[in-house]
Design an enzyme around this catalytic site. Sequence first.
Site, PDB file in Angstrom:
ATOM      1  N   GLY A 140      14.500  75.078 -52.713  1.00  0.00           N
ATOM      2  CA  GLY A 140      14.811  76.390 -53.281  1.00  0.00           C
ATOM      3  C   GLY A 140      16.286  76.695 -53.088  1.00  0.00           C
ATOM      4  N   ARG A 141      16.632  77.083 -51.857  1.00  0.00           N
ATOM      5  CA  ARG A 141      17.987  77.532 -51.536  1.00  0.00           C
ATOM      6  C   ARG A 141      19.077  76.556 -51.995  1.00  0.00           C
ATOM      7  NH1 ARG A 141      19.269  81.196 -47.404  1.00  0.00           N
ATOM      8  NH2 ARG A 141      17.199  80.897 -46.504  1.00  0.00           N
TER       9      ARG A 141
ATOM     10  N   GLU B 273      10.392  70.050 -52.992  1.00  0.00           N
ATOM     11  CA  GLU B 273      10.373  71.408 -53.564  1.00  0.00           C
ATOM     12  C   GLU B 273      11.472  72.270 -52.957  1.00  0.00           C
ATOM     13  OE1 GLU B 273       6.240  72.590 -52.871  1.00  0.00           O
ATOM     14  OE2 GLU B 273       6.701  73.022 -50.779  1.00  0.00           O
TER      15      GLU B 273
ATOM     16  N   CYS C  69      24.295 103.594 -43.861  1.00  0.00           N
ATOM     17  CA  CYS C  69      24.587 104.293 -42.616  1.00  0.00           C
ATOM     18  C   CYS C  69      23.971 103.550 -41.439  1.00  0.00           C
ATOM     19  CB  CYS C  69      24.041 105.709 -42.689  1.00  0.00           C
ATOM     20  SG  CYS C  69      24.626 106.565 -44.146  1.00  0.00           S
TER      21      CYS C  69
ATOM     22  N   TYR D  57      17.784  83.735 -52.106  1.00  0.00           N
ATOM     23  CA  TYR D  57      17.382  84.644 -51.022  1.00  0.00           C
ATOM     24  C   TYR D  57      18.455  85.717 -50.820  1.00  0.00           C
ATOM     25  CZ  TYR D  57      14.288  80.684 -50.074  1.00  0.00           C
ATOM     26  OH  TYR D  57      13.378  79.667 -50.177  1.00  0.00           O
TER      27      TYR D  57
ATOM     28  N   GLY E  29      13.754  72.862 -48.009  1.00  0.00           N
ATOM     29  CA  GLY E  29      14.456  73.089 -46.745  1.00  0.00           C
ATOM     30  C   GLY E  29      15.768  72.354 -46.582  1.00  0.00           C
TER      31      GLY E  29
HETATM   32  C1  LIG Z   1      10.259  78.565 -49.301  1.00  0.00           C
HETATM   33  C2  LIG Z   1       9.567  77.311 -49.513  1.00  0.00           C
HETATM   34  C3  LIG Z   1      10.244  76.199 -50.022  1.00  0.00           C
HETATM   35  C4  LIG Z   1      11.724  76.197 -50.297  1.00  0.00           C
HETATM   36  O1  LIG Z   1      12.482  76.244 -49.128  1.00  0.00           O
HETATM   37  P1  LIG Z   1      14.089  76.166 -49.200  1.00  0.00           P
HETATM   38  O2  LIG Z   1      14.523  76.285 -47.790  1.00  0.00           O
HETATM   39  O3  LIG Z   1      14.527  77.333 -50.033  1.00  0.00           O
HETATM   40  O4  LIG Z   1      14.447  74.873 -49.833  1.00  0.00           O
HETATM   41  C5  LIG Z   1       9.514  75.062 -50.272  1.00  0.00           C
HETATM   42  N1  LIG Z   1       8.184  74.996 -50.008  1.00  0.00           N
HETATM   43  C6  LIG Z   1       7.507  76.048 -49.508  1.00  0.00           C
HETATM   44  C7  LIG Z   1       6.052  75.910 -49.242  1.00  0.00           C
HETATM   45  C8  LIG Z   1       8.164  77.221 -49.229  1.00  0.00           C
HETATM   46  O5  LIG Z   1       7.488  78.246 -48.708  1.00  0.00           O
END
Ligand SMILES: *Cc1c(COP(=O)(O)O)cnc(C)c1O
Length: 417
Positions: free
Chosen positions: A292-293, A290, A368, A397, A254
């Site tokens: 992601g983005r 953990e 459209c 994403y 996050g």
């Molecule tokens: C999606 C997710 C993440 C990653 O979140 P980001 O905002 O992309 O860093 C980490 N842990 C869990 C459980 C998630 O569902």
Amino acid sequence: MTPEPGGVPATEDEPSAAELLTPSVRAAAGALRPGELPCYVYDLTALRTHAASVRRALPPAVELYYAAKANPEPAILAALEPFTDGYEVSSGGELEHVRAAAPGHPLAFSGPGKTPAELSAALGAGVERIHAESLHEVRMLAALAARTASAGRPPVRVLLRVDVPVDHGVLSGSALTMGGRPSPFGMSLEEASEALRLLAGDCPGLVPAGIHAHLASGLDAPTLLRVARAVARAAADLAARHRLAAPEAVVGGGMAVDYGRPGGRFDWEGYGAGLARLARTHPGLRLRIEPGRSLTAYCGWYVTEVLDVKRSHGEDVAVVRGGTHHLRTPAAKGHDQPAAVVAVEEWGHPWPRPAAAGGHVTVAGQLCTPKDVLARAVAAPGLRAGDRVVFAMAGAYAWNISHRDFLMHPPPGFRFV
Ligand SMILES: *Cc1c(COP(=O)(O)O)cnc(C)c1O
């Protein structure tokens, strides 16, 4: 909405998307033929450099799992492997895909509503960790593990996803909030205690390992550190009460990505320093993040060409090949995707070339629907049909959350540079 996402930076020293275009992405954007557009171009060198700097900013003892759902492209997983301790997967499909793409790299299986088939597959595939979302899931897992446990296989470490209470208001500034309100995610601390009691009983093949929290996305470093402190405190407390042998705490992903500042980055140095303090406060607790983005957003570019430019109700509107069915991010999050223009001088037609009359252009796709807008107020004076538009921050994403079959346009191409 940021007023001028395309080219005008928020402050004097903030680079625009055009200034951030790496030479290899710019070269690809110029070299691709119209028939090869739109195309996602991933700069794997930039990704490795970024991931290395994130890893350097973290204390060595803090583990880093990449949340594969942000972008599970095999080439991206492979590029991230040296800088990560594992991948977090959120479905049986991701589990199978990631295990095949990166065999041998540890996996943690998360996500609400895991089916018995998915849990069995996870046990069968030998995942290292399962993040359980509810007591029901723990009971199901225990029953399945009892059936499939075998002497040769290392036990699966089970972490309970907990909606850890954090001070009122801490999560209110987040882009996506999973914790502190009614949601399908995780369990209460009381339920986690009960789950740990259950796992401490006769549960062959499973080991109670600690707690997992992912309460919100889009938080800055000071806010995420407050969350991490609350999670670590709760984990240390549960670990002591339940006498966990080697307790772990996942404090979540996050980390904020600001689409209005393509040159900006989450404060990894500050966050790393805070995690180092937290690790000293809780010796013996294995900490893990953990993200992601914040790892992959910056390495992806969506390259396309302008098909038409028109004047509509006093505004310049450019229509590009492709659209939000390939790059849903701006529509999903309600922002303007940062964009850069790569000019193309050739014009193959005998009639006049459509061009923007003003300095700012709304860039729409081929769908459209009026929702198919990639960016408004892009600083692109004189933008012409045939010019290339390159959207930045399209590495997370983006393609994988897009409604790709809507209107049956061809899919984009993919290049890795
Ligand atoms: C999606 C997710 C993440 C990653 O979140 P980001 O905002 O992309 O860093 C980490 N842990 C869990 C459980 C998630 O569902």
